[in-house]
Design a protein around this motif. Structure first.
Motif, PDB file in Angstrom:
ATOM      1  N   SER A 250      13.203  13.437  13.110  1.00 38.78           N
ATOM      2  CA  SER A 250      12.932  14.381  12.020  1.00 38.78           C
ATOM      3  C   SER A 250      13.223  13.700  10.696  1.00 38.78           C
ATOM      4  CB  SER A 250      13.851  15.609  12.161  1.00 38.78           C
ATOM      5  OG  SER A 250      15.206  15.184  12.010  1.00 38.78           O
ATOM      6  N   LEU A 251      12.758  14.318   9.627  1.00 41.64           N
ATOM      7  CA  LEU A 251      13.044  13.766   8.301  1.00 41.64           C
ATOM      8  C   LEU A 251      14.543  13.775   8.031  1.00 41.64           C
ATOM      9  CD1 LEU A 251      10.086  15.328   6.316  1.00 41.64           C
ATOM     10  CD2 LEU A 251      10.509  12.880   6.643  1.00 41.64           C
ATOM     11  N   ALA A 252      15.229  14.804   8.542  1.00 43.12           N
ATOM     12  CA  ALA A 252      16.687  14.856   8.348  1.00 43.12           C
ATOM     13  C   ALA A 252      17.350  13.662   9.037  1.00 43.12           C
ATOM     14  CB  ALA A 252      17.237  16.167   8.910  1.00 43.12           C
ATOM     15  N   ALA A 253      16.851  13.305  10.240  1.00 42.69           N
ATOM     16  CA  ALA A 253      17.412  12.170  10.966  1.00 42.69           C
ATOM     17  C   ALA A 253      17.102  10.860  10.235  1.00 42.69           C
ATOM     18  CB  ALA A 253      16.840  12.131  12.385  1.00 42.69           C
ATOM     19  N   LEU A 254      15.917  10.794   9.639  1.00 40.56           N
ATOM     20  CA  LEU A 254      15.541   9.598   8.881  1.00 40.56           C
ATOM     21  C   LEU A 254      16.481   9.425   7.688  1.00 40.56           C
ATOM     22  CD1 LEU A 254      13.273   7.444   9.039  1.00 40.56           C
ATOM     23  CD2 LEU A 254      11.921   8.870   7.489  1.00 40.56           C
TER      24      LEU A 254
ATOM     25  N   LEU B  11      14.486   2.471  -0.088  1.00 39.46           N
ATOM     26  CA  LEU B  11      14.520   3.400   1.045  1.00 39.46           C
ATOM     27  C   LEU B  11      14.074   4.789   0.617  1.00 39.46           C
ATOM     28  CD1 LEU B  11      17.793   2.368   2.921  1.00 39.46           C
ATOM     29  CD2 LEU B  11      15.438   1.973   3.639  1.00 39.46           C
ATOM     30  N   ASP B  12      14.509   5.212  -0.577  1.00 35.52           N
ATOM     31  CA  ASP B  12      14.128   6.554  -1.034  1.00 35.52           C
ATOM     32  C   ASP B  12      12.618   6.650  -1.268  1.00 35.52           C
ATOM     33  OD1 ASP B  12      16.692   7.339  -0.744  1.00 35.52           O
ATOM     34  OD2 ASP B  12      17.207   7.344  -2.865  1.00 35.52           O
ATOM     35  N   MET B  13      12.043   5.561  -1.787  1.00 30.94           N
ATOM     36  CA  MET B  13      10.587   5.573  -1.953  1.00 30.94           C
ATOM     37  C   MET B  13       9.906   5.720  -0.598  1.00 30.94           C
ATOM     38  SD  MET B  13       7.936   2.624  -3.216  1.00 30.94           S
ATOM     39  CE  MET B  13       8.360   1.550  -1.839  1.00 30.94           C
ATOM     40  N   ALA B  14      10.342   4.926   0.371  1.00 27.56           N
ATOM     41  CA  ALA B  14       9.699   4.960   1.685  1.00 27.56           C
ATOM     42  C   ALA B  14       9.851   6.338   2.325  1.00 27.56           C
ATOM     43  CB  ALA B  14      10.289   3.868   2.579  1.00 27.56           C
ATOM     44  N   ILE B  15      11.053   6.892   2.241  1.00 31.67           N
ATOM     45  CA  ILE B  15      11.291   8.183   2.896  1.00 31.67           C
ATOM     46  C   ILE B  15      10.580   9.308   2.143  1.00 31.67           C
ATOM     47  CG2 ILE B  15      13.110   9.857   3.494  1.00 31.67           C
ATOM     48  CD1 ILE B  15      14.849   7.388   4.215  1.00 31.67           C
ATOM     49  N   ASP B  16      10.579   9.234   0.821  1.00 26.93           N
ATOM     50  CA  ASP B  16       9.857  10.228   0.031  1.00 26.93           C
ATOM     51  C   ASP B  16       8.360  10.155   0.346  1.00 26.93           C
ATOM     52  OD1 ASP B  16       9.765  12.284  -1.924  1.00 26.93           O
ATOM     53  OD2 ASP B  16       9.003  10.846  -3.387  1.00 26.93           O
ATOM     54  N   HIS B  17       7.882   8.936   0.512  1.00 22.57           N
ATOM     55  CA  HIS B  17       6.466   8.745   0.862  1.00 22.57           C
ATOM     56  C   HIS B  17       6.154   9.422   2.196  1.00 22.57           C
ATOM     57  CE1 HIS B  17       2.574   6.795   1.012  1.00 22.57           C
ATOM     58  NE2 HIS B  17       2.839   6.382   2.239  1.00 22.57           N
ATOM     59  N   ILE B  18       7.037   9.221   3.164  1.00 21.77           N
ATOM     60  CA  ILE B  18       6.848   9.842   4.481  1.00 21.77           C
ATOM     61  C   ILE B  18       6.962  11.368   4.355  1.00 21.77           C
ATOM     62  CG2 ILE B  18       7.886  10.078   6.784  1.00 21.77           C
ATOM     63  CD1 ILE B  18       8.690   7.007   6.422  1.00 21.77           C
ATOM     64  N   ALA B  19       7.948  11.832   3.589  1.00 24.86           N
ATOM     65  CA  ALA B  19       8.153  13.280   3.420  1.00 24.86           C
ATOM     66  C   ALA B  19       6.972  13.936   2.713  1.00 24.86           C
ATOM     67  CB  ALA B  19       9.446  13.531   2.644  1.00 24.86           C
TER      68      ALA B  19
ATOM     69  N   ASP C  78       0.826  -1.207   0.000  1.00 24.79           N
ATOM     70  CA  ASP C  78       0.000   0.000   0.000  1.00 24.79           C
ATOM     71  C   ASP C  78       0.860   1.256   0.000  1.00 24.79           C
ATOM     72  OD1 ASP C  78      -2.202  -1.552  -0.152  1.00 24.79           O
ATOM     73  OD2 ASP C  78      -2.824  -1.330   1.935  1.00 24.79           O
ATOM     74  N   MET C  79       1.973   1.207   0.721  1.00 26.66           N
ATOM     75  CA  MET C  79       2.876   2.361   0.672  1.00 26.66           C
ATOM     76  C   MET C  79       3.384   2.576  -0.752  1.00 26.66           C
ATOM     77  SD  MET C  79       6.628   3.005   2.367  1.00 26.66           S
ATOM     78  CE  MET C  79       7.350   1.655   1.426  1.00 26.66           C
ATOM     79  N   ALA C  80       3.836   1.508  -1.389  1.00 28.43           N
ATOM     80  CA  ALA C  80       4.407   1.636  -2.731  1.00 28.43           C
ATOM     81  C   ALA C  80       3.355   2.140  -3.727  1.00 28.43           C
ATOM     82  CB  ALA C  80       4.981   0.295  -3.182  1.00 28.43           C
ATOM     83  N   ILE C  81       2.152   1.586  -3.630  1.00 28.69           N
ATOM     84  CA  ILE C  81       1.109   1.975  -4.593  1.00 28.69           C
ATOM     85  C   ILE C  81       0.611   3.390  -4.299  1.00 28.69           C
ATOM     86  CG2 ILE C  81      -1.232   1.416  -5.394  1.00 28.69           C
ATOM     87  CD1 ILE C  81      -0.402  -1.568  -5.107  1.00 28.69           C
ATOM     88  N   ASP C  82       0.480   3.720  -3.019  1.00 31.71           N
ATOM     89  CA  ASP C  82       0.083   5.079  -2.653  1.00 31.71           C
ATOM     90  C   ASP C  82       1.142   6.075  -3.133  1.00 31.71           C
ATOM     91  OD1 ASP C  82      -1.673   6.926  -1.379  1.00 31.71           O
ATOM     92  OD2 ASP C  82      -0.289   7.072   0.305  1.00 31.71           O
ATOM     93  N   HIS C  83       2.400   5.665  -3.005  1.00 32.15           N
ATOM     94  CA  HIS C  83       3.492   6.526  -3.478  1.00 32.15           C
ATOM     95  C   HIS C  83       3.373   6.775  -4.976  1.00 32.15           C
ATOM     96  CE1 HIS C  83       7.480   8.301  -3.591  1.00 32.15           C
ATOM     97  NE2 HIS C  83       7.793   7.491  -4.581  1.00 32.15           N
ATOM     98  N   ILE C  84       3.079   5.731  -5.718  1.00 32.64           N
ATOM     99  CA  ILE C  84       2.904   5.862  -7.173  1.00 32.64           C
ATOM    100  C   ILE C  84       1.663   6.703  -7.477  1.00 32.64           C
ATOM    101  CG2 ILE C  84       2.394   4.548  -9.289  1.00 32.64           C
ATOM    102  CD1 ILE C  84       4.149   2.243  -7.949  1.00 32.64           C
ATOM    103  N   ALA C  85       0.575   6.451  -6.752  1.00 28.34           N
ATOM    104  CA  ALA C  85      -0.676   7.188  -6.986  1.00 28.34           C
ATOM    105  C   ALA C  85      -0.518   8.680  -6.681  1.00 28.34           C
ATOM    106  CB  ALA C  85      -1.798   6.588  -6.133  1.00 28.34           C
ATOM    107  N   ARG C  86       0.275   8.991  -5.658  1.00 27.97           N
ATOM    108  CA  ARG C  86       0.489  10.396  -5.305  1.00 27.97           C
ATOM    109  C   ARG C  86       1.244  11.140  -6.388  1.00 27.97           C
ATOM    110  NH1 ARG C  86       0.047  12.252   0.256  1.00 27.97           N
ATOM    111  NH2 ARG C  86      -1.347  10.776   1.240  1.00 27.97           N
ATOM    112  N   ARG C  87       2.015  10.407  -7.160  1.00 27.42           N
ATOM    113  CA  ARG C  87       2.682  11.054  -8.288  1.00 27.42           C
ATOM    114  C   ARG C  87       1.626  11.514  -9.285  1.00 27.42           C
ATOM    115  NH1 ARG C  87       8.432  10.433  -7.987  1.00 27.42           N
ATOM    116  NH2 ARG C  87       8.159  12.146  -9.417  1.00 27.42           N
ATOM    117  N   ALA C  88       0.482  10.826  -9.256  1.00 31.87           N
ATOM    118  CA  ALA C  88      -0.610  11.218 -10.139  1.00 31.87           C
ATOM    119  C   ALA C  88      -1.335  12.424  -9.573  1.00 31.87           C
ATOM    120  CB  ALA C  88      -1.594  10.060 -10.297  1.00 31.87           C
ATOM    121  N   THR C  89      -1.764  12.326  -8.307  1.00 28.51           N
ATOM    122  CA  THR C  89      -2.576  13.401  -7.751  1.00 28.51           C
ATOM    123  C   THR C  89      -1.768  14.690  -7.612  1.00 28.51           C
ATOM    124  OG1 THR C  89      -2.094  12.524  -5.574  1.00 28.51           O
ATOM    125  CG2 THR C  89      -4.197  11.908  -6.532  1.00 28.51           C
ATOM    126  N   ALA C  90      -0.456  14.572  -7.446  1.00 27.90           N
ATOM    127  CA  ALA C  90       0.361  15.786  -7.353  1.00 27.90           C
ATOM    128  C   ALA C  90       0.241  16.607  -8.633  1.00 27.90           C
ATOM    129  CB  ALA C  90       1.821  15.400  -7.109  1.00 27.90           C
TER     130      ALA C  90
END
Lengths: 211, 211
Positions: free
Chosen positions: B90-94, B194-202, A195-207
């Protein structure tokens, strides 16, 4: 993926091909259950009902058989994800693929990915197996990447999206999610990761279309 | 994590504790190299310079030793991620934590996560080992979750963010990225994951403060 041939490269008879396939399928099942190290060629003979001379007619040694098991498990994975993996052209299709993975994880009672298990066991020990596994993951990533590239070309995800890296990250999330699901006996890590990966991809759309 | 005690629960002498630790460290190193199945107690004795009677004084059998290896590898992971993992506020720490993971992956020449390898090998075979590994991953996820909860409470990420699921997804991305990096002999899958996960969080942050 695995071309069917005997060690001397002569074409196999239909019966020979069937025997060979029976050996590989039995080895794949046993190795998925127990791992490579704890599966002996005697176990494979007993499981497939094939004699030692028959087994050695098709495979020079256990290493050669394991390479074919990798090829067979790769085929099985693509078969199990058909048609979703081939039709990954939209976010809706990506979600259908995710749902299929979760169903499959439930059906195998969270035993994990056969390729992931082989990679974990063999990547540091056998260079031929590592290369074969790396190729299998590349092929899998290629399929995901092709779908993401189509979504980008159709404008469903942002033009700046990198389908290669997104596919690599999606496959990583899938592999890690399957491993944690197997360890925790819960599908939740797999769901959270996909869900994180797909949400990440989907957010590239909504952005692009939102805000 | 691993309380130091002998089988009879009497406190160990300093020398006894040192011997016991030498056995566990040797077993952890060998198992990280070869896996559990291909590491014998004879190998552990040779590597640690400990006799059979000494080894059996501290461990009833190989299974008991493997449980202590899981505990030791968990400690090593937390040690190797200190101070980043403890200061994830923080995101910087992540991002600093991510950089540390990539450095560690390079230093171990992409051999993968010792806990991930143990989980892949043991989760379907040994229920005590599976539970111990599940607990280790839960502890790791807890640390990540605590950091994400602090970021949410401080308003750095969106109030609707679910630190538990984000931490689970981040840990999955890490595990899958390490597995694919080990298989492909490239750090790129790990970076992408990792970049996907952190970008998702950011993005959970910029969605609130941006647009």
């Amino acid at each position: 993926m695995s071309s069917i041939r005997d060690p001397g490269s002569r074409p196999l008879t239909a019966r020979g091909a069937a025997t060979r396939a029976r050996i590989v399928n039995a080895a794949a099942d046993l190795i998925y259950e127990r791992g490579v190290e704890r599966t002996s060629l005697d176990d494979v003979m007993a499981e497939s009902g094939v004699s030692k001379s028959q087994l050695y007619h098709y495979f020079a040694d256990k290493d050669a058989l394991v390479l074919e098991v990798i090829a067979r498990q790769t085929e099985r994975i693509f078969e199990s994800q058909r048609p979703d993996l081939e039709a990954l052209e939209s976010l809706a299709a990506l979600k259908a693929w995710r749902d299929g993975i979760l169903r499959l994880n439930k059906a195998t009672r969270g035993k994990g990915c056969p390729l992931g298990s082989l990679a974990s066991e063999l990547a540091n020990d056998s260079e031929p197996a590592r290369k074969r596994l790396a190729d299998a993951f590349s092929l899998w990533r290629d399929r995901l990447e092709a779908g993401l590239a189509k979504m980008r070309d159709r404008g469903e995800i942002d033009a700046s999206a990198n389908p290669h890296d997104l596919a690599l990250a999606l496959l990583s999330a899938l592999q890690g999610g399957l491993l944690l699901a197997k360890t925790s006996r819960s599908s939740r890590p797999l769901e959270a990761a996909l869900d994180m990966a797909i949400d990440h991809i989907a957010r590239r759309a909504t952005a692009r279309t939102g805000c």
